[in-house]
Scaffold this motif. Structure first.
Motif, mmCIF file in Angstrom:
data_model
loop_
_atom_site.group_PDB
_atom_site.id
_atom_site.type_symbol
_atom_site.label_atom_id
_atom_site.label_comp_id
_atom_site.label_asym_id
_atom_site.label_seq_id
_atom_site.Cartn_x
_atom_site.Cartn_y
_atom_site.Cartn_z
ATOM 1 N N CYS A 1 0.699 -0.860 -0.096
ATOM 2 C CA CYS A 1 -0.256 -0.289 0.162
ATOM 3 C C CYS A 1 0.914 1.135 -0.238
ATOM 4 N N CYS A 2 0.782 2.727 -0.626
ATOM 5 C CA CYS A 2 0.328 3.553 -0.608
ATOM 6 C C CYS A 2 1.343 4.630 0.581
ATOM 7 N N ARG A 3 0.193 4.044 2.062
ATOM 8 C CA ARG A 3 0.824 4.244 3.322
ATOM 9 C C ARG A 3 1.398 3.175 4.442
ATOM 10 N N ARG A 4 1.499 3.705 5.299
ATOM 11 C CA ARG A 4 1.548 2.646 6.670
ATOM 12 C C ARG A 4 0.774 3.236 7.450
ATOM 13 N N SER A 5 0.275 3.868 7.466
ATOM 14 C CA SER A 5 -1.202 3.927 8.571
ATOM 15 C C SER A 5 -2.594 4.785 7.739
ATOM 16 N N SER A 6 -3.663 5.055 8.316
ATOM 17 C CA SER A 6 -4.855 5.187 7.528
ATOM 18 C C SER A 6 -4.749 6.352 7.163
ATOM 19 N N GLY A 7 -5.948 6.677 6.005
ATOM 20 C CA GLY A 7 -5.258 7.693 5.127
ATOM 21 C C GLY A 7 -5.307 8.399 3.611
ATOM 22 N N PRO B 1 -3.246 15.412 -6.282
ATOM 23 C CA PRO B 1 -2.948 16.400 -7.456
ATOM 24 C C PRO B 1 -1.538 16.604 -8.091
ATOM 25 N N LEU B 2 -0.679 16.293 -7.520
ATOM 26 C CA LEU B 2 0.797 15.535 -7.504
ATOM 27 C C LEU B 2 0.869 14.029 -8.466
ATOM 28 N N PHE B 3 -0.178 13.267 -7.786
ATOM 29 C CA PHE B 3 -0.187 11.448 -8.689
ATOM 30 C C PHE B 3 -0.432 11.986 -10.118
ATOM 31 N N HIS B 4 -1.520 12.407 -10.077
ATOM 32 C CA HIS B 4 -2.072 12.902 -11.552
ATOM 33 C C HIS B 4 -0.915 13.227 -11.926
ATOM 34 N N GLN B 5 -0.424 15.081 -11.947
ATOM 35 C CA GLN B 5 0.318 15.857 -12.913
ATOM 36 C C GLN B 5 1.775 14.740 -13.258
ATOM 37 N N LEU B 6 2.450 14.086 -12.662
ATOM 38 C CA LEU B 6 3.324 13.760 -12.640
ATOM 39 C C LEU B 6 3.801 12.550 -13.221
ATOM 40 N N VAL B 7 2.137 11.696 -13.324
ATOM 41 C CA VAL B 7 2.480 10.522 -13.215
ATOM 42 C C VAL B 7 1.374 9.916 -13.939
ATOM 43 N N LEU B 8 0.073 10.439 -13.944
ATOM 44 C CA LEU B 8 -0.706 10.272 -15.034
ATOM 45 C C LEU B 8 -1.226 10.607 -16.593
ATOM 46 N N GLN C 1 7.226 4.190 -15.085
ATOM 47 C CA GLN C 1 8.598 4.713 -14.083
ATOM 48 C C GLN C 1 8.475 6.119 -13.660
ATOM 49 N N GLN C 2 7.454 6.640 -14.280
ATOM 50 C CA GLN C 2 7.254 8.159 -13.287
ATOM 51 C C GLN C 2 7.033 8.580 -12.098
ATOM 52 N N PHE C 3 5.920 7.185 -11.645
ATOM 53 C CA PHE C 3 6.399 7.556 -10.801
ATOM 54 C C PHE C 3 7.583 6.824 -9.591
ATOM 55 N N ILE C 4 7.514 6.193 -9.801
ATOM 56 C CA ILE C 4 9.770 5.480 -9.374
ATOM 57 C C ILE C 4 10.259 6.929 -9.054
ATOM 58 N N CYS D 1 -0.930 2.578 -7.056
ATOM 59 C CA CYS D 1 -1.108 2.791 -8.135
ATOM 60 C C CYS D 1 -0.756 2.613 -9.543
ATOM 61 N N ILE D 2 -0.734 0.999 -9.292
ATOM 62 C CA ILE D 2 -0.916 0.395 -9.655
ATOM 63 C C ILE D 2 -1.832 -0.679 -10.694
ATOM 64 N N GLN D 3 -2.505 0.142 -10.182
ATOM 65 C CA GLN D 3 -4.354 -0.267 -10.128
ATOM 66 C C GLN D 3 -5.161 1.201 -11.227
ATOM 67 N N ARG D 4 -4.465 2.610 -9.813
ATOM 68 C CA ARG D 4 -4.812 4.079 -10.697
ATOM 69 C C ARG D 4 -4.046 4.210 -12.191
ATOM 70 N N ILE D 5 -3.149 3.746 -12.064
ATOM 71 C CA ILE D 5 -2.643 3.379 -13.378
ATOM 72 C C ILE D 5 -2.487 2.714 -14.828
#
Length: 146
Positions: free
Chosen positions: A37-43, A50-57, A89-92, A111-115
């Protein structure tokens, strides 16, 4: 989130998040290395930021980056797959920088699912990440060879 994204989410309901997921957007995975998961605790999920959208998608960004990463990807039939892999690759790059050769940081399930939602496979099949296996001999290791 705009109305088009709301409609897209309604058409593709997500399965229940697995117990190891903290962001409620991960999907079940059978392999332990895919249970991330992208998180270690709930959130909130990083894939909804927005950054994920701008930099990855963002397609214009991927289309600009792709010729530098893979200059031979010019055919339309492989373009979506190329955008899909470029997004990974952009995410990494965004989250980890440039990993050393042979190092492949894991991309969280959410993140894989969203891509995959943004750049789906035409046949709906995905092979997942398969690292290249290398063998190291005991003698080579003793001599300091990789």
């Amino acid at each position: 989130m705009d109305q088009d994204q709301d409609r897209k989410a309604d058409q593709n309901p997500r399965p229940a998040a697995p117990c190891w997921c903290k962001c409620d957007r991960c999907v079940p995975a059978s392999l332990p290395q895919e249970q991330l998961c992208c998180r270690r605790s709930s959130g909130g999920c990083i894939s909804s930021s927005p950054l994920f959208h701008q930099l990855v998608l963002r397609r214009p960004l991927l289309e600009a980056v792709l010729p530098y990463r893979d200059p031979l990807t010019l055919l339309d039939r492989v373009w979506t797959a190329a955008l899909h892999h470029c997004a990974y690759q952009q995410f990494i790059s965004w989250r980890f920088g440039s990993p050393p050769a042979g190092c492949h940081p894991a991309v969280p399930s959410c993140c894989i699912q969203r891509i995959r939602e943004e750049y789906p496979s035409p046949d709906g099949r995905y092979r997942g990440f398969r690292p290249v296996r290398t063998t190291v001999t005991m003698q080579g290791s003793a001599n300091g060879e990789p």
